[in-house]
Design a protein around this motif. Structure first.
Motif, short mmCIF file in Angstrom:
data_model
loop_
_atom_site.label_atom_id
_atom_site.label_comp_id
_atom_site.label_asym_id
_atom_site.label_seq_id
_atom_site.Cartn_x
_atom_site.Cartn_y
_atom_site.Cartn_z
N GLY A 135 -2.90 -4.14 9.78
CA GLY A 135 -4.13 -4.40 9.02
C GLY A 135 -4.79 -3.14 8.48
O GLY A 135 -5.76 -3.22 7.75
N GLY A 136 -4.31 -1.94 8.85
CA GLY A 136 -4.85 -0.70 8.30
C GLY A 136 -5.47 0.23 9.33
O GLY A 136 -5.23 0.11 10.54
N SER A 137 -6.26 1.16 8.82
CA SER A 137 -6.81 2.29 9.61
C SER A 137 -7.45 1.91 10.94
O SER A 137 -7.17 2.52 11.96
CB SER A 137 -7.90 2.99 8.81
N VAL A 138 -8.36 0.95 10.90
CA VAL A 138 -9.13 0.63 12.11
C VAL A 138 -8.21 0.00 13.15
O VAL A 138 -8.24 0.36 14.33
CB VAL A 138 -10.33 -0.28 11.74
N PHE A 142 -11.71 -4.50 -3.46
CA PHE A 142 -11.73 -3.08 -3.11
C PHE A 142 -10.46 -2.76 -2.33
O PHE A 142 -10.02 -3.55 -1.49
CB PHE A 142 -12.91 -2.76 -2.18
N TYR A 143 -9.91 -1.58 -2.61
CA TYR A 143 -8.77 -1.12 -1.82
C TYR A 143 -8.83 0.40 -1.78
O TYR A 143 -8.83 1.05 -2.83
CB TYR A 143 -7.46 -1.59 -2.46
N THR A 144 -8.93 0.97 -0.61
CA THR A 144 -8.89 2.43 -0.47
C THR A 144 -7.44 2.81 -0.28
O THR A 144 -6.84 2.52 0.76
CB THR A 144 -9.75 2.88 0.73
N VAL A 145 -6.86 3.42 -1.31
CA VAL A 145 -5.41 3.56 -1.32
C VAL A 145 -5.00 4.77 -2.17
O VAL A 145 -5.75 5.21 -3.05
CB VAL A 145 -4.78 2.24 -1.85
N GLY A 146 -3.80 5.32 -1.89
CA GLY A 146 -3.23 6.38 -2.71
C GLY A 146 -2.67 5.78 -4.00
O GLY A 146 -2.44 4.57 -4.07
N VAL A 181 -4.28 6.80 9.23
CA VAL A 181 -5.68 6.47 9.34
C VAL A 181 -6.47 7.26 8.29
O VAL A 181 -6.23 8.45 8.13
CB VAL A 181 -6.16 6.86 10.78
N GLN A 182 -7.40 6.62 7.63
CA GLN A 182 -8.25 7.33 6.69
C GLN A 182 -9.03 8.44 7.41
O GLN A 182 -9.51 8.22 8.54
CB GLN A 182 -9.25 6.37 6.04
N SER A 183 -9.23 9.56 6.71
CA SER A 183 -9.96 10.69 7.34
C SER A 183 -11.37 10.29 7.77
O SER A 183 -11.86 10.75 8.80
CB SER A 183 -10.03 11.87 6.37
N GLY A 219 0.84 -1.20 0.00
CA GLY A 219 0.00 0.00 0.00
C GLY A 219 0.87 1.25 0.00
O GLY A 219 2.09 1.17 -0.26
N VAL A 220 0.25 2.39 0.31
CA VAL A 220 1.00 3.64 0.37
C VAL A 220 1.28 4.05 1.83
O VAL A 220 2.19 4.81 2.10
CB VAL A 220 0.27 4.76 -0.43
N TYR A 221 0.51 3.50 2.77
CA TYR A 221 0.76 3.84 4.19
C TYR A 221 2.16 3.37 4.64
O TYR A 221 2.82 4.07 5.40
CB TYR A 221 -0.27 3.16 5.12
N TYR A 222 2.53 2.20 4.16
CA TYR A 222 3.82 1.63 4.61
C TYR A 222 5.00 2.52 4.19
O TYR A 222 5.77 2.96 5.05
CB TYR A 222 3.94 0.19 4.10
N PRO A 236 -4.21 12.01 -0.88
CA PRO A 236 -5.58 11.56 -1.13
C PRO A 236 -5.62 10.05 -1.41
O PRO A 236 -4.66 9.51 -1.99
CB PRO A 236 -6.01 12.34 -2.37
N GLU A 237 -6.69 9.42 -1.00
CA GLU A 237 -6.85 7.98 -1.28
C GLU A 237 -8.18 7.80 -2.00
O GLU A 237 -9.17 8.45 -1.63
CB GLU A 237 -6.95 7.20 0.03
N SER A 238 -8.22 6.90 -2.97
CA SER A 238 -9.52 6.66 -3.59
C SER A 238 -9.97 5.23 -3.39
O SER A 238 -9.14 4.31 -3.29
CB SER A 238 -9.53 7.06 -5.06
N GLY A 245 -9.69 -5.02 10.08
CA GLY A 245 -8.88 -3.89 10.59
C GLY A 245 -8.64 -2.78 9.57
O GLY A 245 -8.06 -1.75 9.88
N SER A 246 -9.09 -3.02 8.34
CA SER A 246 -8.77 -2.08 7.26
C SER A 246 -9.75 -0.92 7.20
O SER A 246 -10.88 -1.01 7.69
CB SER A 246 -8.80 -2.80 5.92
N GLY A 247 -9.33 0.14 6.52
CA GLY A 247 -10.22 1.26 6.29
C GLY A 247 -11.18 0.96 5.16
O GLY A 247 -12.33 1.43 5.15
N GLN A 248 -10.73 0.18 4.17
CA GLN A 248 -11.56 -0.03 2.97
C GLN A 248 -12.82 -0.84 3.24
O GLN A 248 -13.79 -0.72 2.49
CB GLN A 248 -10.78 -0.69 1.82
N ARG A 249 -12.81 -1.65 4.27
CA ARG A 249 -13.96 -2.53 4.50
C ARG A 249 -15.27 -1.71 4.61
O ARG A 249 -16.25 -2.01 3.95
CB ARG A 249 -13.75 -3.37 5.75
N1 GLU Z 1 -6.56 2.89 3.40
C1 GLU Z 1 -6.12 1.59 3.81
C2 GLU Z 1 -6.60 1.31 5.21
O1 GLU Z 1 -6.95 2.20 5.92
C3 GLU Z 1 -4.62 1.42 3.75
C4 GLU Z 1 -4.00 1.94 2.49
C5 GLU Z 1 -2.51 1.83 2.45
O2 GLU Z 1 -1.93 1.01 3.16
O3 GLU Z 1 -1.93 2.63 1.70
O4 GLU Z 1 -6.63 0.22 5.66
#
Ligand code: GLU
Length: 323
Positions: free
Chosen positions: A68-71, A194-198, A87-89, A38-41, A119-121, A149-153
Motif C-alpha cells: 500500500g506504500g510508504s506508511v 493525487f499520487y506522490t510518485v517519481g 518510504v517517502q522522505s 508506481g516507481v517503488y515497485y 525525487p517524487e512529486s 497505507g500510502s505516502g500520498q494521503r
Molecule cells: N509515494 C508513494 C507512497 O509512498 C508510492 C509511489 C510509488 O509506488 O512509486 O505510497
C-alpha cells in the motif's frame, strides 16, 4: 560440576554448528514497495537485481512485494514483516519523530535509513471535463486522496489544507489505492486523484492515455506548507514525459524523495551487501529507470532523517562518501 561443564561444552557445540549452518543457508529478504504502476515497485526490483547477482557471494536472496506504500512499509519494517521498505522522505521524518500517522504509536526508534533514491512529486491528475486546472478547483469534486497505507494521503491532506480546502467537508474524498486510480478516472468514477510518485510512472501514463482527456493540474499557493515542513520542496513535472496529457507547459507542484529504509534489527552484513552492490554498480543501477536521471552518489545520501544503519555506514566510510 562435571555435568555442568559437559552441558556447557555441548551447548557451545550446538551453537557453533547452528551458526555454521546459518552462514551456508540463503538469507531471504523482502523489500516493500508500492503499487505495481508506481516507481517503488520497479525500484525494489532494481535493488533486488543488484544484490541477487551476487547470490553466491553473499547468500542473500532479495524479493519484492507490492504494498500500500510508504506508511505500510514503515510499519511492516518495524514489526519485522519486511526487512526493507521504500518510504517517502517526509514519512521517514514523521515516523522517526512520532508524528502524523505515528502520533499514537510514538517515535519509531528502530527505523534506519540506508540511502535515498529518486525525487517524487505530489501529482494531481484531473479530468479536463471536470474543469480542474489547479488544486483550488477541487472543491466539490470527487477526488482520490490515497489509501491509508500510502505516502500520498498525508501529502494530499496537507496540500488541500494549505489552500483552504477541508478534505472531509469540501470535497468527496476517496481512499483507494493508486494502482486503481487511473482506471477509475478514465471510467468517470472520480474527477481527479493525487499520487506522490517519481516520473515517468506507469500510473500517470495509464491515466493520460485513455479516451477521457486528462491533464496534470498545478499545485500552487502552498508556500506556507513549504515553509512549515523542511522536507517539502518546490518541484516541476516535465509535461514532455506524458505526451497524452493535455498540458503544454511543465507543471508546478512540490515534492519529496523516495528513500530506502530498514530496521536496526536487520544485520549489518545484509545492509552492507545491498548498499555496496547499489553504489559499486551505480551506473548500471541508474540505467534501470528513467526516474533516476538526476541521481548522484552524493544526493543519494540526502533527505535521510532516521539514523543511518551501521551496515550502510560501513560502506559509506570505506567508499569515502562519509567520514
Ligand atoms: N509515494 C508513494 C507512497 O509512498 C508510492 C509511489 C510509488 O509506488 O512509486 O505510497
Amino acid at each position: 560440576m562435571k555435568k555442568g561443564l559437559f552441558l556447557g561444552v555441548a551447548l557451545a557445540a550446538v551453537m557453533l554448528m547452528s551458526s555454521g549452518q546459518a552462514q551456508a543457508k540463503t538469507q531471504f529478504v523482502t523489500i516493500g514497495t508500492g503499487g505495481i504502476t508506481g516507481v517503488y515497485y520497479p525500484t525494489g526490483g532494481a535493488i533486488a537485481k543488484m544484490v541477487n547477482k551476487k547470490k553466491k557471494e553473499y547468500g542473500i536472496r532479495a524479493t519484492v512485494e507490492s504494498t500500500g506504500g510508504s506508511v505500510f512499509n514503515v510499519n511492516a519494517v518495524m514489526n519485522g514483516d519486511l526487512e526493507f521498505g521504500i518510504v517517502q522522505s517526509d514519512r521517514q521524518f514523521q515516523a522517526v519523530q512520532g508524528l502524523a500517522e505515528w502520533k499514537d504509536s510514538g517515535p519509531q526508534e528502530d527505523l534506519r535509513a540506508v540511502f535515498s533514491i529518486h525525487p517524487e512529486s505530489v501529482t494531481l491528475v484531473a479530468a479536463v471535463d471536470a474543469g480542474i486546472n489547479d488544486i483550488k478547483d477541487l472543491k466539490g469534486k470527487k477526488v482520490n486522496i490515497g489509501n491509508p497505507g500510502s505516502g500520498q494521503r498525508q501529502n494530499s491532506i496537507d496540500a488541500l489544507d494549505a489552500v483552504g480546502i477541508n478534505y472531509e467537508k469540501d470535497l468527496k474524498a476517496e481512499s483507494i489505492k493508486a494502482s486503481e486510480a487511473a482506471s477509475l478516472l478514465q471510467d468517470g468514477r472520480i474527477d481527479a486523484f493525487f499520487y506522490t510518485v517519481g516520473h515517468p510512472s506507469g500510473s500517470i501514463k495509464e491515466a493520460t492515455s485513455g479516451a477521457r482527456k486528462v491533464r496534470l493540474a498545478t499545485i500552487t499557493g502552498v508556500e506556507t506548507l513549504l515553509k512549515k515542513y523542511p522536507y517539502y520542496a518546490k518541484a516541476t513535472i516535465l509535461h514532455s514525459l506524458y505526451p497524452g496529457a493535455q498540458n503544454d507547459q511543465d507543471v508546478e507542484t512540490f515534492g519529496v524523495k523516495a528513500t530506502f529504509v530498514t530496521s536496526a534489527k536487520v544485520s549489518d552484513d545484509v545492509v552492507y551487501a545491498i548498499t555496496k552492490e547499489v553504489f559499486d554498480n551505480f551506473d548500471d543501477f541508474k540505467k534501470l529507470h528513467p526516474a533516476y536521471a538526476t541521481l548522484t552518489k552524493e544526493n543519494m545520501l540526502e533527505g535521510l532523517s532516521a539514523p543511518i544503519h551501521p551496515g550502510a555506514m560501513k560502506y559509506y566510510k570505506e567508499a569515502g562518501l562519509m567520514k
